[in-house]
Write a protein that holds these residues in place. Structure first.
Motif, PDB file in Angstrom:
ATOM      1  N   SER A 196       0.707  -1.202  -0.028  1.00 34.41           N
ATOM      2  CA  SER A 196       0.148  -0.085  -0.193  1.00 34.41           C
ATOM      3  C   SER A 196       0.833   1.082   0.059  1.00 34.41           C
ATOM      4  O   SER A 196       0.419   2.234  -0.830  1.00 34.41           O
ATOM      5  CB  SER A 196      -0.919  -0.111   1.161  1.00 34.41           C
ATOM      6  N   LEU A 197       1.932   1.171   0.948  1.00 35.86           N
ATOM      7  CA  LEU A 197       2.791   2.366   0.762  1.00 35.86           C
ATOM      8  C   LEU A 197       3.491   2.656  -0.560  1.00 35.86           C
ATOM      9  O   LEU A 197       3.582   3.790  -0.986  1.00 35.86           O
ATOM     10  CB  LEU A 197       3.971   2.160   1.890  1.00 35.86           C
ATOM     11  N   SER A 198       3.846   1.558  -1.335  1.00 32.51           N
ATOM     12  CA  SER A 198       4.550   1.633  -2.463  1.00 32.51           C
ATOM     13  C   SER A 198       3.540   2.342  -3.439  1.00 32.51           C
ATOM     14  O   SER A 198       4.103   3.412  -3.861  1.00 32.51           O
ATOM     15  CB  SER A 198       4.979   0.307  -3.074  1.00 32.51           C
ATOM     16  N   ILE A 199       2.325   1.924  -3.531  1.00 29.93           N
ATOM     17  CA  ILE A 199       1.413   2.571  -4.576  1.00 29.93           C
ATOM     18  C   ILE A 199       1.052   3.914  -4.252  1.00 29.93           C
ATOM     19  O   ILE A 199       0.803   4.753  -4.809  1.00 29.93           O
ATOM     20  CB  ILE A 199       0.347   1.514  -4.704  1.00 29.93           C
ATOM     21  N   THR A 200       0.856   4.113  -2.848  1.00 25.32           N
ATOM     22  CA  THR A 200       0.614   5.448  -2.290  1.00 25.32           C
ATOM     23  C   THR A 200       1.697   6.431  -2.569  1.00 25.32           C
ATOM     24  O   THR A 200       1.121   7.508  -3.219  1.00 25.32           O
ATOM     25  CB  THR A 200       0.135   5.424  -0.758  1.00 25.32           C
ATOM     26  N   MET A 201       2.870   6.195  -2.506  1.00 28.23           N
ATOM     27  CA  MET A 201       3.992   7.010  -2.649  1.00 28.23           C
ATOM     28  C   MET A 201       4.012   7.405  -4.355  1.00 28.23           C
ATOM     29  O   MET A 201       4.239   8.359  -4.580  1.00 28.23           O
ATOM     30  CB  MET A 201       5.051   6.431  -2.326  1.00 28.23           C
ATOM     31  N   SER A 303       7.057  -8.850  -4.431  1.00 22.90           N
ATOM     32  CA  SER A 303       8.086  -8.429  -5.644  1.00 22.90           C
ATOM     33  C   SER A 303       7.626  -7.276  -6.050  1.00 22.90           C
ATOM     34  O   SER A 303       8.773  -6.367  -6.377  1.00 22.90           O
ATOM     35  CB  SER A 303       7.658  -9.775  -6.523  1.00 22.90           C
ATOM     36  N   LEU A 304       6.370  -6.771  -6.416  1.00 17.79           N
ATOM     37  CA  LEU A 304       6.242  -5.532  -7.134  1.00 17.79           C
ATOM     38  C   LEU A 304       6.553  -4.520  -5.991  1.00 17.79           C
ATOM     39  O   LEU A 304       6.995  -3.413  -6.583  1.00 17.79           O
ATOM     40  CB  LEU A 304       4.858  -5.443  -7.603  1.00 17.79           C
ATOM     41  N   ALA A 305       6.429  -4.599  -4.695  1.00 20.30           N
ATOM     42  CA  ALA A 305       6.629  -3.660  -3.793  1.00 20.30           C
ATOM     43  C   ALA A 305       8.104  -3.337  -3.858  1.00 20.30           C
ATOM     44  O   ALA A 305       8.592  -2.017  -3.680  1.00 20.30           O
ATOM     45  CB  ALA A 305       6.075  -3.934  -2.520  1.00 20.30           C
ATOM     46  N   ASN A 306       8.816  -4.436  -4.135  1.00 19.00           N
ATOM     47  CA  ASN A 306      10.507  -4.429  -4.354  1.00 19.00           C
ATOM     48  C   ASN A 306      10.788  -3.571  -5.387  1.00 19.00           C
ATOM     49  O   ASN A 306      11.786  -2.935  -5.466  1.00 19.00           O
ATOM     50  CB  ASN A 306      10.942  -5.677  -4.016  1.00 19.00           C
ATOM     51  N   VAL A 308       9.198  -1.172  -6.867  1.00 22.08           N
ATOM     52  CA  VAL A 308       9.028   0.123  -6.498  1.00 22.08           C
ATOM     53  C   VAL A 308      10.153   0.823  -5.793  1.00 22.08           C
ATOM     54  O   VAL A 308      10.690   1.805  -5.892  1.00 22.08           O
ATOM     55  CB  VAL A 308       7.758   0.644  -5.986  1.00 22.08           C
ATOM     56  N   LYS A 309      10.619  -0.308  -4.743  1.00 24.16           N
ATOM     57  CA  LYS A 309      11.460   0.311  -3.793  1.00 24.16           C
ATOM     58  C   LYS A 309      13.041   0.354  -4.455  1.00 24.16           C
ATOM     59  O   LYS A 309      13.607   1.347  -4.090  1.00 24.16           O
ATOM     60  CB  LYS A 309      11.653  -0.568  -2.714  1.00 24.16           C
ATOM     61  N   HIS A 310      13.430  -0.594  -5.265  1.00 25.71           N
ATOM     62  CA  HIS A 310      14.752  -0.711  -5.378  1.00 25.71           C
ATOM     63  C   HIS A 310      14.946  -0.482  -7.181  1.00 25.71           C
ATOM     64  O   HIS A 310      16.130  -0.150  -7.404  1.00 25.71           O
ATOM     65  CB  HIS A 310      15.222  -2.048  -5.382  1.00 25.71           C
ATOM     66  N   SER A 311      14.048  -0.270  -7.997  1.00 25.32           N
ATOM     67  CA  SER A 311      14.157  -0.428  -9.269  1.00 25.32           C
ATOM     68  C   SER A 311      13.962   1.235  -9.646  1.00 25.32           C
ATOM     69  O   SER A 311      12.849   1.773  -9.225  1.00 25.32           O
ATOM     70  CB  SER A 311      13.311  -1.350 -10.192  1.00 25.32           C
ATOM     71  N   GLU A 312      14.861   1.832 -10.264  1.00 27.09           N
ATOM     72  CA  GLU A 312      14.891   2.981 -10.877  1.00 27.09           C
ATOM     73  C   GLU A 312      13.956   3.313 -12.210  1.00 27.09           C
ATOM     74  O   GLU A 312      13.343   4.225 -12.465  1.00 27.09           O
ATOM     75  CB  GLU A 312      16.093   3.744 -11.173  1.00 27.09           C
ATOM     76  N   SER A 331      10.290 -10.138 -12.608  1.00 22.23           N
ATOM     77  CA  SER A 331      11.620  -9.731 -13.066  1.00 22.23           C
ATOM     78  C   SER A 331      11.548  -8.372 -13.387  1.00 22.23           C
ATOM     79  O   SER A 331      10.477  -7.785 -13.926  1.00 22.23           O
ATOM     80  CB  SER A 331      12.312 -10.632 -14.105  1.00 22.23           C
ATOM     81  N   ASN A 332      12.446  -7.635 -13.027  1.00 25.40           N
ATOM     82  CA  ASN A 332      12.676  -6.114 -13.385  1.00 25.40           C
ATOM     83  C   ASN A 332      14.102  -5.821 -13.541  1.00 25.40           C
ATOM     84  O   ASN A 332      14.763  -6.402 -12.787  1.00 25.40           O
ATOM     85  CB  ASN A 332      11.979  -5.554 -11.986  1.00 25.40           C
TER      86      ASN A 332
END
Length: 394
Positions: A196-201, A303-306, A308-312, A331-332
């Motif tokens: 939720s925080l990933s999408i909210t941000m 995985s998708l939250a990661n 948002v957190k790690h991938s530019e 994968s990303n």
């Protein structure tokens, strides 16, 4: 009177050590009865008064000490001394040696093996001496009774140890179950909050850019509305998770946890938030068992939250195959050649989810791509991992 009764009960319980109160109550009552009978048997014997008084005094002192101090082997030798005083005046069908039978049982049940054997040997020694020199009738029969008393006491001790061991195992199982439940709830809350925080941000960032760069109020309002919806959804899921911790009976049923059927909505949420996701889903997700379906959703969510957190690049691909076994690959692209550090609990949580179902999860970093690949069982009869495998992964 009530206060005296309560105090006496506490003293009797203390005299029994770790045994239930009934055990010391029976033993003390039987000892008092045998002492009284032994004294009455000698009330008319010549020269018996002094020895009877001495026997009663030793027995009374031992009883007072039993009710005043923690259990100790001195009680056994105090009663043996009382019995010796009674045996100084021999009578027909003497009840005094029965005290030695009780002491052998107490020594075996309450004290270390060596102490119990010493008490038993001392009791048999008293019987032998008075059988040879004191006119005691049937010393061999009394000695057999002492041996049987020790055996009964030792059997009681073994039974108590088995019961204590069973209680310890049950406590350990309860502690493990509580620990597993805490870890499960921690994983659920972590996944919900991270998602939720990933999408909210992302939505808040999109709204800010829409206002700062494009002056597009409608786009900003839409992004903020998505952020608000995600926040409310997260609060609902967290409330459902925490609800299971309540102790109230007749609780209202909570909404079922999200599963594989919600993957489409999950991917759409990330797409609306600005993450470019390509997806491929093969097979019938609705036919999956509920634990597998929930784990599939949570692994994709984390995985998708990661991403948002790690991938530019904010770009990912998701592939799900609902076969036998069930597989999911997320994968990303990542920048740099150094592998990602596992500083958080996300990877560990996903690994535990897969392991608890009898599957496995692995991550891979190579050629500018970060990949999470999980394999899960497709049938309930394969969802129970072996203890060795489960313990190794946890």
């Amino acid at each position: 009177m009530t206060g005296f009764t309560a105090d006496l009960r506490r003293r009797v319980e203390r005299a029994g050590g770790d045994y239930p109160p009934l055990y010391p109550a029976v033993i003390l009552s039987a000892s008092a009865l045998v002492t009284a009978v032994s004294a009455l048997q000698r009330h008319s014997a010549d020269g018996a008064l002094g020895w009877v008084i001495a026997g009663l005094v030793f027995a009374l002192i031992t009883l007072v000490l039993d009710l005043s101090l923690p259990p100790s082997s001195y009680a056994c030798f105090g009663v043996i001394t009382s019995t010796v005083c009674f045996l100084m005046v021999p009578v027909h069908t003497d009840a005094a040696p029965l005290q030695l039978v009780l002491m052998a049982a107490i020594g075996a049940a309450m004290y270390p093996l060596r102490t119990g054997l010493v008490v038993t040997a001392a009791a048999i020694g008293v019987l032998v001496v008075f059988g040879v020199f004191g006119g005691l009738e049937s010393p061999a029969l009394y000695a057999l009774g002492v041996a049987c008393g020790w055996l009964v006491g030792y059997m009681v001790l073994i039974q108590k140890r088995l019961a204590d061991n069973r209680d310890r195992i049950l406590r350990e199982r309860a502690d493990r179950a509580a620990s597993d439940e805490r870890r499960r709830i921690a994983r659920e809350i972590h996944d919900v909050i991270a998602h939720s925080l990933s999408i909210t941000m992302l939505n808040v960032t999109g709204a800010r850019r829409a206002l700062e760069q494009d002056r597009d109020v409608d786009e900003a309002v839409e992004a903020l509305s998505d952020a608000e919806r995600q926040g409310r959804q997260a609060m609902t899921e967290i409330r459902s998770i925490v609800h299971v911790l309540g102790a109230e009976e007749n609780r209202k049923p909570t909404a079922p946890p999200p599963g594989a059927g919600d993957l489409g909505a999950l991917l759409d949420d990330y797409r609306k938030a600005g993450v470019h996701i390509s997806s491929r889903i093969d097979g019938d997700l609705a036919a999956l068992p509920e634990p597998v379906s929930a784990a599939l959703y949570r692994i994709a969510q984390e995985s998708l939250a990661n991403v948002v957190k790690h991938s530019e690049a904010k770009r990912a691909s998701v592939s799900v195959a609902a076969g036998d076994p069930v597989t999911i690959v997320v994968s990303n692209p990542v920048t740099g050649s150094r592998p990602r550090r596992h500083d958080g609990t996300g990877i560990a949580g996903m690994t535990q989810r897969a392991a608890l179902l009898g599957g496995h999860l692995e991550t891979e970093h190579g050629r500018g791509t970060w990949t999470v690949r999980a394999t899960l069982p497709a049938r309930l009869d394969t969802c129970a991992p072996s203890p060795q495998r489960d313990g190794a992964r946890l």
